[in-house]
Motif scaffolding. Structure first.
Motif, PDB file in Angstrom:
ATOM      1  N   PHE B 203      41.993  38.254  29.794  1.00  0.00           N
ATOM      2  CA  PHE B 203      41.762  38.272  31.242  1.00  0.00           C
ATOM      3  C   PHE B 203      40.698  39.291  31.650  1.00  0.00           C
ATOM      4  O   PHE B 203      40.054  39.132  32.682  1.00  0.00           O
ATOM      5  CB  PHE B 203      43.064  38.477  32.020  1.00  0.00           C
ATOM      6  CG  PHE B 203      43.693  39.825  31.864  1.00  0.00           C
ATOM      7  CD1 PHE B 203      43.262  40.888  32.630  1.00  0.00           C
ATOM      8  CD2 PHE B 203      44.713  40.023  30.949  1.00  0.00           C
ATOM      9  CE1 PHE B 203      43.849  42.136  32.485  1.00  0.00           C
ATOM     10  CE2 PHE B 203      45.302  41.261  30.798  1.00  0.00           C
ATOM     11  CZ  PHE B 203      44.869  42.322  31.571  1.00  0.00           C
ATOM     12  N   VAL B 205      38.021  39.963  29.635  1.00  0.00           N
ATOM     13  CA  VAL B 205      36.806  39.234  29.281  1.00  0.00           C
ATOM     14  C   VAL B 205      36.484  38.223  30.381  1.00  0.00           C
ATOM     15  O   VAL B 205      35.341  38.089  30.821  1.00  0.00           O
ATOM     16  CB  VAL B 205      36.987  38.509  27.920  1.00  0.00           C
ATOM     17  CG1 VAL B 205      35.752  37.700  27.572  1.00  0.00           C
ATOM     18  CG2 VAL B 205      37.295  39.518  26.826  1.00  0.00           C
ATOM     19  N   ALA B 206      37.528  37.529  30.864  1.00  0.00           N
ATOM     20  CA  ALA B 206      37.335  36.520  31.912  1.00  0.00           C
ATOM     21  C   ALA B 206      36.832  37.156  33.199  1.00  0.00           C
ATOM     22  O   ALA B 206      35.963  36.599  33.883  1.00  0.00           O
ATOM     23  CB  ALA B 206      38.631  35.764  32.163  1.00  0.00           C
ATOM     24  N   ASN B 208      35.010  39.746  33.455  1.00  0.00           N
ATOM     25  CA  ASN B 208      33.584  39.992  33.241  1.00  0.00           C
ATOM     26  C   ASN B 208      32.782  38.702  33.348  1.00  0.00           C
ATOM     27  O   ASN B 208      31.672  38.691  33.869  1.00  0.00           O
ATOM     28  CB  ASN B 208      33.353  40.629  31.866  1.00  0.00           C
ATOM     29  CG  ASN B 208      33.668  42.111  31.884  1.00  0.00           C
ATOM     30  OD1 ASN B 208      33.287  42.829  32.816  1.00  0.00           O
ATOM     31  ND2 ASN B 208      34.378  42.578  30.876  1.00  0.00           N
ATOM     32  N   ALA B 209      33.361  37.606  32.838  1.00  0.00           N
ATOM     33  CA  ALA B 209      32.662  36.329  32.876  1.00  0.00           C
ATOM     34  C   ALA B 209      32.513  35.812  34.303  1.00  0.00           C
ATOM     35  O   ALA B 209      31.730  34.909  34.559  1.00  0.00           O
ATOM     36  CB  ALA B 209      33.401  35.293  32.024  1.00  0.00           C
ATOM     37  N   ARG B 210      33.295  36.371  35.238  1.00  0.00           N
ATOM     38  CA  ARG B 210      33.160  35.985  36.642  1.00  0.00           C
ATOM     39  C   ARG B 210      32.163  36.871  37.358  1.00  0.00           C
ATOM     40  O   ARG B 210      31.998  36.776  38.579  1.00  0.00           O
ATOM     41  CB  ARG B 210      34.516  36.064  37.348  1.00  0.00           C
ATOM     42  CG  ARG B 210      35.448  34.962  36.913  1.00  0.00           C
ATOM     43  CD  ARG B 210      36.832  35.109  37.500  1.00  0.00           C
ATOM     44  NE  ARG B 210      37.764  34.409  36.636  1.00  0.00           N
ATOM     45  CZ  ARG B 210      38.883  34.919  36.166  1.00  0.00           C
ATOM     46  NH1 ARG B 210      39.237  36.137  36.499  1.00  0.00           N
ATOM     47  NH2 ARG B 210      39.654  34.220  35.364  1.00  0.00           N
ATOM     48  N   GLY B 211      31.525  37.759  36.621  1.00  0.00           N
ATOM     49  CA  GLY B 211      30.451  38.562  37.186  1.00  0.00           C
ATOM     50  C   GLY B 211      30.911  39.758  37.997  1.00  0.00           C
ATOM     51  O   GLY B 211      30.125  40.356  38.723  1.00  0.00           O
ATOM     52  N   LEU B 212      32.201  40.125  37.896  1.00  0.00           N
ATOM     53  CA  LEU B 212      32.687  41.277  38.658  1.00  0.00           C
ATOM     54  C   LEU B 212      32.003  42.553  38.175  1.00  0.00           C
ATOM     55  O   LEU B 212      31.615  42.662  37.018  1.00  0.00           O
ATOM     56  CB  LEU B 212      34.205  41.403  38.503  1.00  0.00           C
ATOM     57  CG  LEU B 212      35.033  40.215  38.977  1.00  0.00           C
ATOM     58  CD1 LEU B 212      36.510  40.493  38.756  1.00  0.00           C
ATOM     59  CD2 LEU B 212      34.761  39.900  40.435  1.00  0.00           C
ATOM     60  N   PRO B 214      31.375  46.132  36.716  1.00  0.00           N
ATOM     61  CA  PRO B 214      32.086  46.756  35.598  1.00  0.00           C
ATOM     62  C   PRO B 214      33.166  47.743  36.046  1.00  0.00           C
ATOM     63  O   PRO B 214      34.282  47.736  35.512  1.00  0.00           O
ATOM     64  CB  PRO B 214      30.976  47.497  34.842  1.00  0.00           C
ATOM     65  CG  PRO B 214      29.722  46.801  35.218  1.00  0.00           C
ATOM     66  CD  PRO B 214      29.923  46.256  36.587  1.00  0.00           C
ATOM     67  N   ARG B 216      34.866  47.727  38.745  1.00  0.00           N
ATOM     68  CA  ARG B 216      35.975  46.979  39.318  1.00  0.00           C
ATOM     69  C   ARG B 216      36.858  46.402  38.205  1.00  0.00           C
ATOM     70  O   ARG B 216      38.081  46.456  38.290  1.00  0.00           O
ATOM     71  CB  ARG B 216      35.419  45.861  40.186  1.00  0.00           C
ATOM     72  CG  ARG B 216      36.489  45.156  40.901  1.00  0.00           C
ATOM     73  CD  ARG B 216      36.048  44.493  42.180  1.00  0.00           C
ATOM     74  NE  ARG B 216      37.258  44.023  42.811  1.00  0.00           N
ATOM     75  CZ  ARG B 216      37.890  44.658  43.754  1.00  0.00           C
ATOM     76  NH1 ARG B 216      37.392  45.767  44.233  1.00  0.00           N
ATOM     77  NH2 ARG B 216      39.010  44.190  44.249  1.00  0.00           N
ATOM     78  N   ASN B 220      40.401  47.947  38.505  1.00  0.00           N
ATOM     79  CA  ASN B 220      41.347  47.027  39.139  1.00  0.00           C
ATOM     80  C   ASN B 220      42.104  46.169  38.129  1.00  0.00           C
ATOM     81  O   ASN B 220      43.225  45.755  38.385  1.00  0.00           O
ATOM     82  CB  ASN B 220      40.602  46.138  40.135  1.00  0.00           C
ATOM     83  CG  ASN B 220      41.541  45.503  41.133  1.00  0.00           C
ATOM     84  OD1 ASN B 220      42.561  46.071  41.492  1.00  0.00           O
ATOM     85  ND2 ASN B 220      41.201  44.307  41.561  1.00  0.00           N
ATOM     86  N   HIS B 221      41.496  45.887  36.994  1.00  0.00           N
ATOM     87  CA  HIS B 221      42.173  45.034  36.019  1.00  0.00           C
ATOM     88  C   HIS B 221      42.658  45.810  34.795  1.00  0.00           C
ATOM     89  O   HIS B 221      43.847  45.834  34.505  1.00  0.00           O
ATOM     90  CB  HIS B 221      41.264  43.878  35.599  1.00  0.00           C
ATOM     91  CG  HIS B 221      40.933  42.947  36.725  1.00  0.00           C
ATOM     92  ND1 HIS B 221      41.808  42.001  37.178  1.00  0.00           N
ATOM     93  CD2 HIS B 221      39.844  42.855  37.521  1.00  0.00           C
ATOM     94  CE1 HIS B 221      41.271  41.337  38.193  1.00  0.00           C
ATOM     95  NE2 HIS B 221      40.079  41.854  38.424  1.00  0.00           N
ATOM     96  N   ARG B 224      44.935  49.096  35.653  1.00  0.00           N
ATOM     97  CA  ARG B 224      46.236  48.696  36.206  1.00  0.00           C
ATOM     98  C   ARG B 224      47.142  48.166  35.095  1.00  0.00           C
ATOM     99  O   ARG B 224      48.320  48.482  35.033  1.00  0.00           O
ATOM    100  CB  ARG B 224      46.007  47.604  37.249  1.00  0.00           C
ATOM    101  CG  ARG B 224      47.208  47.261  38.086  1.00  0.00           C
ATOM    102  CD  ARG B 224      46.943  46.038  38.914  1.00  0.00           C
ATOM    103  NE  ARG B 224      45.922  46.243  39.926  1.00  0.00           N
ATOM    104  CZ  ARG B 224      46.193  46.493  41.204  1.00  0.00           C
ATOM    105  NH1 ARG B 224      47.434  46.589  41.582  1.00  0.00           N
ATOM    106  NH2 ARG B 224      45.232  46.659  42.074  1.00  0.00           N
TER     107      ARG B 224
END
Lengths: 262, 307
Positions: B203, B205-206, B208-212, B214, B216, B220-221, B224
């Protein structure tokens, strides 16, 4: 008009203790909007590596040796990290293998969708983001988007989670979708639902899709063209009907022979 | 949720019971405190008299049961040396220790989590190697040595900070940093290992793949999802922190519970030692209970299993 995706002579190497190994050797394929390109091959064929290279997210020990990837006008192999982050999500959505392991287990679905919208649509306000979130879920075929939005990933079934992952990939309406074995971990019925969903997205929104799979039957159902990879080399490439009925390469014929027909 | 509360309270009581029992028998095994309380000039007759007055000549089990009875009524007893209620003595000293321990925990948490994150994100980088080295030193060298070195360098040689005692806010700097070292090292090490595992999760990696962005993705992910082991060790650190406070307060002449405990042990003030232990255990149990509640806030799966 230039194709949506244009991969030219793409060669990827892995650095290992015993020197570099070529994982992908001179791949050349292209795809237009509204088409579905299947990347077919067994494990180690280089199909996932290719998919990851398209969004500039190769594993740290892998690197592009030569060649180019042009995606919606951006040269991925030369893009800076900031440009790549803009392309990811905005121009291309990525759906991973595994039923929703790409969802953060601690955050609600709406929170995760909102985060993506906020990142790529800076001009959109909160209430509009809420609308986009619910619309994205509704277009994934959820009967009760409000309920799904308020759910945590573990409260959803595998198929629902994977549809949420697709919603996350599609929520800011990218031009292209990459589905990396996106249906492999699902049971047959759920798989069918997800495949239908993907097909509908391509047809209705005119997005281009790269569909990575080891499943030839599935590829036949969904793809417009197919590239068969083996050990990092392209063994066959062409329209899906031609490859299914008149395969040129020995390897493709073997793969087809292994598929049960009735 | 109510069941959880009940089990927690019961477990807390058991913890308290074990701690006070061990303390009771250890302090009583150290000998008769009366001679020390009365001083060298006391006659054997006077010693015997006071021993009897304090009830220290009664069988040990009787004294133990009386002590438990008092404790059950919330009575911490009267100090043998000061002849004042222990509760009052402890309350007087509590703020100083609370200030010291809270500052140390804050330093440990903020710095430890930050360093651990940077080390995990840039695995094998300069910060990572520094964190590994520092946490090895931080966990293995004794606290008092750091205290003395701190005084030598910052108070004696450089003259930047006061060497001890509680005079101004700045006098908190040296003791708090000294006390924070051990928890800081452990928090940093644990954050690093939890984060480096989480950063490899699909999740992340995903995300990052959504362009969020770094930062964040990391905060946030990844952070947490790494928080639970870090919180757990953080709760357990309170115990180490309290025992560290004894040393640090002694080194820096800090007027808190630690110095009170040291004096009580040296003066064989049994009942005061026990009172300090009781307070320490209660704080420890409470902090860990709060940590436990935080799990529920962080993880919806834990929240549901407890609902």
């Amino acid at each position: 008009m230039a194709p949506l995706l244009e991969i030219d002579d793409l060669t990827i190497e892995a650095a290992t203790g015993e020197g570099p190994i070529t994982l992908l050797d001179g791949l050349t394929v292209s795809m237009d909007a509204g088409q579905v390109l299947g990347l077919i091959g067994e494990s180690g064929s280089g199909k996932t590596t290719t998919a990851r290279a398209m969004i500039g997210m190769l594993e740290s020990n892998l690197s592009v040796r030569r060649g180019s990837i042009r995606l919606a006008g951006t040269e991925i192999t030369a893009a800076r990290p900031r440009e790549l982050r803009a392309v990811r999500g905005r121009d291309v959505g990525f759906v991973f293998q595994g039923a929703g392991s790409s969802l953060d287990p601690l955050l609600r679905v709406d929170h995760q969708l909102d985060e993506v919208i906020r990142r790529h649509r800076r001009d959109v306000d909160r209430s509009r983001r809420r609308t986009m979130t619910l619309e994205a879920l509704a277009s994934m075929g959820f009967a009760d988007p409000e309920h799904v939005a308020r759910s945590y990933p573990h409260q959803l079934s595998g198929g629902m989670r994977q549809r949420v992952s697709i919603a996350l990939a599609m929520v800011v309406r990218p031009k292209m979708l990459i589905a990396d074995e996106a249906t492999s971990a699902l049971d047959v019925t759920t798989q069918k639902e997800v495949v239908q969903l993907l097909t509908r997205l391509v047809a209705e929104n005119g997005v281009g899709m790269v569909f990575v799979t080891h499943d030839l039957v599935l590829a036949e159902e969904i793809c417009t063209s197919v590239a068969v990879l083996r050990r990092g080399r392209l063994v066959e490439y062409g329209p899906v009907e031609r490859i299914m009925t008149d395969p040129q390469a020995e390897y493709t014929r073997e793969l087809l022979a292994a598929v049960p027909r009735w | 949720m109510i069941r959880l509360l009940v089990t927690r309270v019961l477990l807390g009581i058991v913890t308290l019971l074990i701690a006070v029992t061990v303390t009771f028998f250890v302090v009583h095994a150290s000998g008769n405190p009366v001679a020390q309380i009365l001083g060298d000039s006391a006659t054997p007759g006077r010693v015997a008299e006071v021993t009897h007055q304090l009830g220290l000549d009664r069988p040990l089990y009787e004294q133990y049961l009386e002590f438990l009875g008092q404790l059950a009524r919330g009575d911490l007893g009267v100090s043998l040396r000061y002849n004042e209620p222990n509760a009052e003595l402890v309350l007087q000293r509590m703020p100083a220790t609370a200030e010291l321990a809270a500052s140390a925990l804050l330093i440990a948490l903020v710095l430890g989590v930050t360093l651990g994150c940077v080390a995990a994100v840039r695995e094998g980088g300069a910060v990572d190697r520094v964190v590994t080295a520092v946490s090895a030193i931080g966990t293995s060298a004794p606290v008092f040595w750091f205290g003395l070195m701190g005084i030598l360098v910052f108070a004696v040689l450089l003259g930047w900070l006061p060497a001890g005692q509680m005079q101004s806010p700045i006098s908190l700097v040296l003791p708090a940093s000294t006390l924070s070292l051990l928890p800081l090292a452990q928090v940093a090490r644990l954050t690093r290992s939890a984060m480096s595992e989480t950063l490899r999760m699909p999740f992340v990696v995903a995300a990052n793949a959504r362009g969020l962005a770094p930062l964040r993705v990391i905060v946030n992910h990844a952070l947490r999802n790494s928080a639970i082991p870090v919180l757990t060790i953080f709760g357990l650190q309170t115990g180490l922190l309290l025992s560290g406070a004894v040393t640090v307060e002694y080194v820096f002449a800090w007027p808190g519970l630690g110095t009170l405990a040291t004096d009580a042990v040296q003066g064989r003030d049994f009942s005061l030692v026990q009172a300090v232990v009781v307070v320490g255990v209660v704080v420890f149990v409470l902090v860990n209970f709060v940590v436990d509640l935080l799990y529920t806030i962080i993880d919806p799966r834990i929240r549901e299993s407890r609902a």
